[in-house]
Design a protein around this motif. Structure first.
Motif, short mmCIF file in Angstrom:
data_model
loop_
_atom_site.label_atom_id
_atom_site.label_comp_id
_atom_site.label_asym_id
_atom_site.label_seq_id
_atom_site.Cartn_x
_atom_site.Cartn_y
_atom_site.Cartn_z
N THR A 577 0.81 -1.22 0.00
CA THR A 577 0.00 0.00 0.00
C THR A 577 0.84 1.27 0.00
N LEU A 578 2.16 1.16 0.14
CA LEU A 578 3.03 2.33 0.21
C LEU A 578 4.05 2.31 -0.92
N ARG A 579 4.61 3.47 -1.22
CA ARG A 579 5.59 3.57 -2.29
C ARG A 579 6.83 4.31 -1.81
N LEU A 580 7.96 4.00 -2.42
CA LEU A 580 9.19 4.71 -2.13
C LEU A 580 9.15 6.08 -2.82
N PRO A 581 10.05 7.01 -2.43
CA PRO A 581 10.08 8.32 -3.09
C PRO A 581 10.26 8.18 -4.60
N GLU A 582 9.78 9.18 -5.33
CA GLU A 582 9.87 9.15 -6.79
C GLU A 582 11.32 9.01 -7.24
N GLY A 583 11.54 8.10 -8.17
CA GLY A 583 12.87 7.88 -8.71
C GLY A 583 13.71 6.90 -7.92
N ILE A 584 13.18 6.38 -6.81
CA ILE A 584 13.91 5.43 -5.96
C ILE A 584 13.36 4.03 -6.18
N GLU A 585 14.25 3.06 -6.25
CA GLU A 585 13.85 1.67 -6.39
C GLU A 585 14.42 0.86 -5.23
N VAL A 586 13.77 -0.26 -4.96
CA VAL A 586 14.24 -1.16 -3.91
C VAL A 586 15.67 -1.60 -4.23
N GLY A 587 16.55 -1.51 -3.26
CA GLY A 587 17.94 -1.89 -3.45
C GLY A 587 18.86 -0.74 -3.76
N ASP A 588 18.27 0.44 -4.10
CA ASP A 588 19.12 1.61 -4.32
C ASP A 588 19.82 2.00 -3.02
N ARG A 589 21.01 2.53 -3.16
CA ARG A 589 21.79 2.90 -1.99
C ARG A 589 21.38 4.28 -1.48
N LEU A 590 21.44 4.49 -0.18
CA LEU A 590 21.26 5.81 0.39
C LEU A 590 22.56 6.58 0.22
N GLU A 591 22.54 7.59 -0.61
CA GLU A 591 23.74 8.37 -0.85
C GLU A 591 23.38 9.71 -1.45
N GLY A 592 24.32 10.65 -1.34
CA GLY A 592 24.11 11.97 -1.89
C GLY A 592 23.43 12.91 -0.91
N ALA A 593 23.16 14.14 -1.39
CA ALA A 593 22.60 15.18 -0.52
C ALA A 593 21.24 14.79 0.05
N ASP A 594 20.39 14.13 -0.78
CA ASP A 594 19.06 13.76 -0.30
C ASP A 594 19.11 12.72 0.81
N ALA A 595 20.20 11.99 0.90
CA ALA A 595 20.32 10.96 1.93
C ALA A 595 20.32 11.56 3.33
N HIS A 596 20.60 12.85 3.44
CA HIS A 596 20.58 13.49 4.75
C HIS A 596 19.20 13.37 5.40
N THR A 597 18.16 13.44 4.59
CA THR A 597 16.79 13.26 5.09
C THR A 597 16.40 11.80 5.09
N TRP A 598 16.85 11.06 4.08
CA TRP A 598 16.44 9.66 3.95
C TRP A 598 16.89 8.79 5.12
N VAL A 599 17.97 9.16 5.80
CA VAL A 599 18.48 8.29 6.86
C VAL A 599 17.52 8.17 8.04
N VAL A 600 16.50 9.03 8.12
CA VAL A 600 15.49 8.87 9.16
C VAL A 600 14.13 8.56 8.54
N THR A 601 14.19 7.86 7.39
CA THR A 601 12.98 7.48 6.67
C THR A 601 12.79 5.97 6.77
N ARG A 602 11.54 5.56 6.89
CA ARG A 602 11.24 4.12 6.97
C ARG A 602 11.60 3.42 5.66
N PHE A 603 11.67 2.09 5.74
CA PHE A 603 11.99 1.21 4.61
C PHE A 603 13.41 1.43 4.11
N THR A 604 14.31 1.69 5.04
CA THR A 604 15.74 1.80 4.75
C THR A 604 16.51 1.00 5.79
N ASP A 605 17.74 0.64 5.45
CA ASP A 605 18.60 -0.02 6.43
C ASP A 605 18.90 0.92 7.60
N SER A 606 18.98 2.22 7.33
CA SER A 606 19.26 3.16 8.41
C SER A 606 18.10 3.21 9.40
#
Length: 679
Positions: A577-606
């Motif tokens: 019932t949920l989707r990842l952010p636009e342009g993100i696919e399962v298995g993509d690595r958390l990296e880059g400037a946007d990762a600063h917010t993603w590290v406290v986002t659900r459905f991540t290893d972080s």
């Protein structure tokens, strides 16, 4: 309103079941199951089997779901009826008409029913309101309110939030004629920004409050909510009860503020005014690009905080939505109500707000989950967080709380409004660290496992609180602005009474602020390519850049062996019932400037690591391969299957973790040791 027949039927049918479950709950905690474990010298020791306790608690909660849902359905029907009545009455009342006119439009006898059930003011209430309107200061208002008995007083304040507004602006109330208040001030000593200046006073506050009768405590919550709702040392349920009244008042005030903002010139008009003031030697298109760039939302967050009208209107609307959400009953928050001899203190479906100060960008803290859990996690957000957007972090912490761990979303100071002009200043970490230490001390939970988690600027706050000697069991700095260590300059806090060192150290103290031994597990993680690395390295480049002394938040925690580094990893598969952010696919690595917010986002290893540290569960350690000169993260290889989580207490030491897996040609898998760091 009298209960409808369906409500009465639901109560008759399901209340006995809930009472039986409550008795079973009380019996469970009166005689908790125990188990035998091996002691330090080989003897059998009987201890509480907390795993079995939680299993039985979950089973009891499951039993409540059906009867609670039936009662909620009946309750919604009753509320819908009441809302229709109120809407009809509002439609009958022309603008500027009197209350007496409104009463004349209601069916005969209906108004008396409203009065009997506390839904409308009585004639005596209306007379009291007229007297309150003539009061000259908050203490004069309190003297009039003291004429009501406390049961009537609570309902009166809820019906008339504008009266509470007279009390909600009095943040350090003094009244020589109120002996109970004066006694509390004797315990407090002094306040600074709503907090005690000396944390040793918190124990005195806690003892003084415990010595009051339930009726005295209730009166203090009702008449002095700004003081009781934010005072460290007051029990969490009592703070929450006081702050609920403040939220009701804040809605009234914010509605007035929004009306004023909407009457002001919008951004388009402001833009034209600004363009007229730009020096004439600039081409028009250059001036427009400069102005539009500075007025853009991202520029406001990154470079400055202009507080433009349109952005403020949007913030105001979000704050109102947030405030209303805080007051809406929500089932499943806690198993039961909190009561004492004065009656209901905090309903089980009311949010537990531990701090509510709407001034400026606001100060706020909220407890999620049961009040008696073993683990308590405190989450501190970072730059640009305010009352208008704190809800997203609160909602995430609520999801952690569903795992049986209590969580607190804490915004105890006015956080930085922008990255460049505000977040670089050390004072945010210093002030926040002091406030967080006092807050933790005020919880009064030495027997719990408390974890402090800070993200971005919140990481710097947690780091400084650790430098000061905050009494916690675990810390986690996520993409932090710094660790609070290694600034090599005098600490700003008046530490002389504590005997602390005069400058920020290279390592965290082994004792708490009050000289009690402590053993803190410390963790950190930052995604590759996160631009916060510039802040983390500020101490290393200060000497050649010439940064001022009030910039920076201490050394990078990754550079010290006091921290265990965790992996930020990749995106995980969300539910259907949920989707990842636009342009993100399962298995993509958390990296880059946007990762600063993603590290406290659900459905991540972080996120897995955040939950693991808060709950004392499993985490994914950071591992490297290669050699000591050029070590590489195992996740640099897109084909790497991922490191399995391990129990938090089974992690390698920080020093062991820093040693890379040395890779060399070989006949099998080309590795020595554990074969590529799949620990």
């Amino acid at each position: 309103m009298r209960p409808t027949s369906s409500t009465t039927s639901a109560l008759d049918q399901h209340t006995p079941t809930l009472r039986d479950i409550q008795r079973d709950w009380d019996a469970l905690h009166a005689d908790r199951p125990r188990t035998e474990v091996r002691g330090d010298v080989g003897e059998d020791v009987s201890v509480i089997d907390w795993a079995e306790v939680r299993r039985r608690e979950d089973a009891l909660r499951d039993r409540t779901e059906h009867p609670k849902e039936m009662l909620r359905t009946a309750d919604r029907g009753c509320r819908d009826t009441l809302a229709q009545v109120r809407s009809s009455l509002a439609g009958l009342q022309p603008g500027s008409s009197t209350a007496s006119f409104t009463r004349s439009q209601a069916p005969e006898g209906a108004w008396q029913v409203f009065r009997d059930h506390g839904l409308a003011n009585t004639r005596a209430d209306e007379a009291l309101l007229a007297r309150i309107a003539q009061a000259e200061d908050p203490n004069a208002v309190r003297a009039l309110l003291d004429e009501l008995d406390q049961e009537r007083l609570a309902g009166f304040l809820q019906r008339n939030p504008h009266v509470m507004a007279a009390l909600a602006t009095d943040y350090e109330p003094r009244n020589a004629d109120d002996a109970v208040l004066s006694g509390l001030w004797n315990a407090i000593g002094e306040l600074e920004n709503g907090q005690v200046t000396d944390p040793r006073a918190i124990a005195d506050i806690r003892d003084y409050w415990a010595g009051l009768t339930p009726q005295e405590q209730q009166r203090m919550r009702l008449l002095y909510p700004t003081l009781i709702g934010s005072l460290d040392g007051i029990p969490v349920e009592h703070r929450a009860a006081a702050n609920r009244l403040l939220v009701e008042s804040a809605i009234d005030i914010e509605q007035q503020r929004l009306a004023i903002l909407q009457a002001m010139p919008d951004n388009a008009a402001t833009r034209e005014d600004v363009l007229q003031t730009v020096p004439g030697w600039y081409p028009d298109w250059v001036a427009e690009k400069i102005v539009d760039g500075l007025m853009h939302d991202k520029a406001q967050r990154l470079l400055h905080d202009f507080r433009l009208r349109d952005q403020e209107v949007e913030r105001s609307r979000k704050r109102l939505a947030f405030y209303n959400n805080l007051l809406a009953p929500k089932s499943g928050l806690r198993f039961s109500d909190v009561t004492d001899d004065s009656g209901l203190v905090l309903s089980g479906d009311h949010r537990a707000i531990l701090l509510f100060d709407p001034r400026g960008d606001g100060r706020y803290a909220e407890w999620q989950g049961e009040f008696d859990t073993e683990n308590v996690g405190i989450f501190v957000p970072g730059t640009t967080t305010d009352m208008a957007n704190i809800a997203k972090y609160r909602d995430n912490m609520a999801k952690v709380a569903r795992r049986g761990t209590s969580t607190i979303t804490w915004m105890g100071i006015d956080l930085p409004n922008s990255v460049a002009s505000d977040a670089t200043q050390t004072r945010y970490s210093e002030d926040g660290g002091q406030a967080l230490l006092r807050f933790v001390e005020g919880l009064g939970m030495p027997e719990r496992a408390i974890t402090a988690v800070g993200h971005s600027a919140g990481g710097g706050i947690v780091g400084f609180a650790d430098v000061y000697g905050m009494d916690v069991d675990r810390t986690l700095l996520i993409a932090p602005s710094g660790s609070g260590l290694g600034l090599h300059r005098p600490l700003p806090w008046p530490l002389d009474p504590w005997g602390a060192k005069p400058s920020t150290p290279e390592s965290y103290p082994a004792h708490t602020w009050d000289d009690e031994a402590r053993d803190v597990q410390r963790f950190t993680m930052t995604a590759p390519g996160d631009t916060v690395r510039l802040a983390q390295e500020s101490e290393n480049v200060r000497w050649w850049v010439g940064l001022p002394e009030d910039w920076g938040h201490g050394n990078d925690p990754i550079d010290t062996d006091q921290f265990t580094r965790l992996e930020t990893g990749r995106w995980l598969e969300p539910p259907p019932t949920l989707r990842l952010p636009e342009g993100i696919e399962v298995g993509d690595r958390l990296e880059g400037a946007d990762a600063h917010t993603w590290v406290v986002t659900r459905f991540t290893d972080s996120w897995t690591n955040l939950v693991g540290v808060m709950t004392g569960g499993e985490v994914i350690p950071y591992r490297e391969d290669g050699d000591w000169i050029n070590p590489d993260n195992l996740y640099d290889d897109p084909g790497y299957p991922g490191t399995d989580p391990v129990p938090i207490d089974d992690l390698e030491s920080p020093w062991e973790q820093s040693q890379p897996e040395i890779m060399a040609p070989g006949p099998v898998d080309g590795s020595f040791g554990s074969g590529g760091g799949s620990t």
